[in-house]
Scaffold this motif. Structure first.
Motif, PDB file in Angstrom:
ATOM      1  N   UNK A  25      61.353 103.366  46.291  1.00  0.00           N
ATOM      2  CA  UNK A  25      62.371 102.637  47.053  1.00  0.00           C
ATOM      3  C   UNK A  25      62.133 102.616  48.564  1.00  0.00           C
ATOM      4  N   UNK A  26      61.638 103.698  49.118  1.00  0.00           N
ATOM      5  CA  UNK A  26      61.425 103.732  50.567  1.00  0.00           C
ATOM      6  C   UNK A  26      60.249 102.834  51.002  1.00  0.00           C
ATOM      7  N   UNK A  27      59.429 102.392  50.055  1.00  0.00           N
ATOM      8  CA  UNK A  27      58.266 101.551  50.359  1.00  0.00           C
ATOM      9  C   UNK A  27      58.494 100.091  49.960  1.00  0.00           C
ATOM     10  N   UNK A  28      59.745  99.708  49.807  1.00  0.00           N
ATOM     11  CA  UNK A  28      60.091  98.363  49.349  1.00  0.00           C
ATOM     12  C   UNK A  28      59.413  97.272  50.183  1.00  0.00           C
ATOM     13  N   UNK A  29      59.457  97.370  51.492  1.00  0.00           N
ATOM     14  CA  UNK A  29      58.876  96.349  52.366  1.00  0.00           C
ATOM     15  C   UNK A  29      57.360  96.278  52.215  1.00  0.00           C
ATOM     16  N   UNK A  30      56.720  97.422  52.033  1.00  0.00           N
ATOM     17  CA  UNK A  30      55.269  97.445  51.833  1.00  0.00           C
ATOM     18  C   UNK A  30      54.919  96.716  50.536  1.00  0.00           C
ATOM     19  N   UNK A  90      49.592  87.034  46.331  1.00  0.00           N
ATOM     20  CA  UNK A  90      49.839  85.633  45.978  1.00  0.00           C
ATOM     21  C   UNK A  90      49.035  84.694  46.873  1.00  0.00           C
ATOM     22  N   UNK A  91      48.998  84.979  48.151  1.00  0.00           N
ATOM     23  CA  UNK A  91      48.226  84.152  49.083  1.00  0.00           C
ATOM     24  C   UNK A  91      46.740  84.201  48.749  1.00  0.00           C
ATOM     25  N   UNK A  92      46.245  85.382  48.400  1.00  0.00           N
ATOM     26  CA  UNK A  92      44.842  85.533  48.029  1.00  0.00           C
ATOM     27  C   UNK A  92      44.528  84.734  46.763  1.00  0.00           C
ATOM     28  N   UNK A  93      45.398  84.813  45.774  1.00  0.00           N
ATOM     29  CA  UNK A  93      45.192  84.068  44.521  1.00  0.00           C
ATOM     30  C   UNK A  93      45.200  82.567  44.780  1.00  0.00           C
ATOM     31  N   UNK A  94      46.117  82.103  45.594  1.00  0.00           N
ATOM     32  CA  UNK A  94      46.193  80.671  45.879  1.00  0.00           C
ATOM     33  C   UNK A  94      44.988  80.198  46.696  1.00  0.00           C
ATOM     34  N   UNK A  95      44.494  81.022  47.608  1.00  0.00           N
ATOM     35  CA  UNK A  95      43.292  80.669  48.369  1.00  0.00           C
ATOM     36  C   UNK A  95      42.084  80.573  47.440  1.00  0.00           C
ATOM     37  N   UNK A  96      41.976  81.509  46.511  1.00  0.00           N
ATOM     38  CA  UNK A  96      40.873  81.467  45.549  1.00  0.00           C
ATOM     39  C   UNK A  96      41.004  80.251  44.631  1.00  0.00           C
ATOM     40  N   UNK A 112      56.667  94.417  49.012  1.00  0.00           N
ATOM     41  CA  UNK A 112      56.910  92.983  49.215  1.00  0.00           C
ATOM     42  C   UNK A 112      55.751  92.339  49.965  1.00  0.00           C
ATOM     43  N   UNK A 113      55.263  93.012  51.001  1.00  0.00           N
ATOM     44  CA  UNK A 113      54.135  92.481  51.768  1.00  0.00           C
ATOM     45  C   UNK A 113      52.878  92.383  50.899  1.00  0.00           C
ATOM     46  N   UNK A 114      52.649  93.390  50.060  1.00  0.00           N
ATOM     47  CA  UNK A 114      51.481  93.360  49.175  1.00  0.00           C
ATOM     48  C   UNK A 114      51.585  92.235  48.151  1.00  0.00           C
TER      49      UNK A 114
END
Length: 114
Positions: free
Chosen positions: A68-73, A82-88, A75-77
């Motif tokens: 829970x304390x790493x929620x933002x991390x 997703x961005x990496x998959x779409x770029x590929x 989300x960023x990952x």
């Protein structure tokens, strides 16, 4: 009298070539829809799968990062994967389109719409 009729054969060839290209484009679209690429983030802690057309089909998250304390991390990952998959996916689509159009004599950077 029928001087211009020689162009009809050329027009028929052009129409046949256009129909062949349309068929090849439809086949390419099907191939891209079946081709899956995987994007990663966080050294593989988050993986996103999508088709080469860019449709997201899956997401894997290593349970070790679900704190829970790493929620933002997390989300960023997810966003990065997703961005990496779409770029590929986009790169694969361009690669396949270039392979399809290489015999047409088009410039290498010519973009046809999907």
């Amino acid at each position: 009298m029928f001087k211009g009729l020689g162009g009809i054969g050329d027009m028929a060839k052009m129409m046949k070539a256009a129909q062949e290209m349309q068929t090849k484009m439809a086949e390419l679209q099907e191939t891209l829809a079946r081709t899956v690429v995987v994007g990663e983030a966080g050294a593989g802690l988050v993986k996103a799968r999508c088709t080469a057309k860019g449709e997201i089909t899956g997401l894997e998250i290593d349970p070790s990062i679900l704190v829970p304390s790493e929620k933002e991390v997390v989300e960023d990952l997810i966003v990065a994967a997703l961005a990496d998959a779409q770029a590929k996916a986009a790169a694969k689509g361009q690669q396949e389109m270039a392979r399809l159009t290489e015999g047409l004599g088009l410039p290498p950077d010519f973009k046809l719409p999907f």
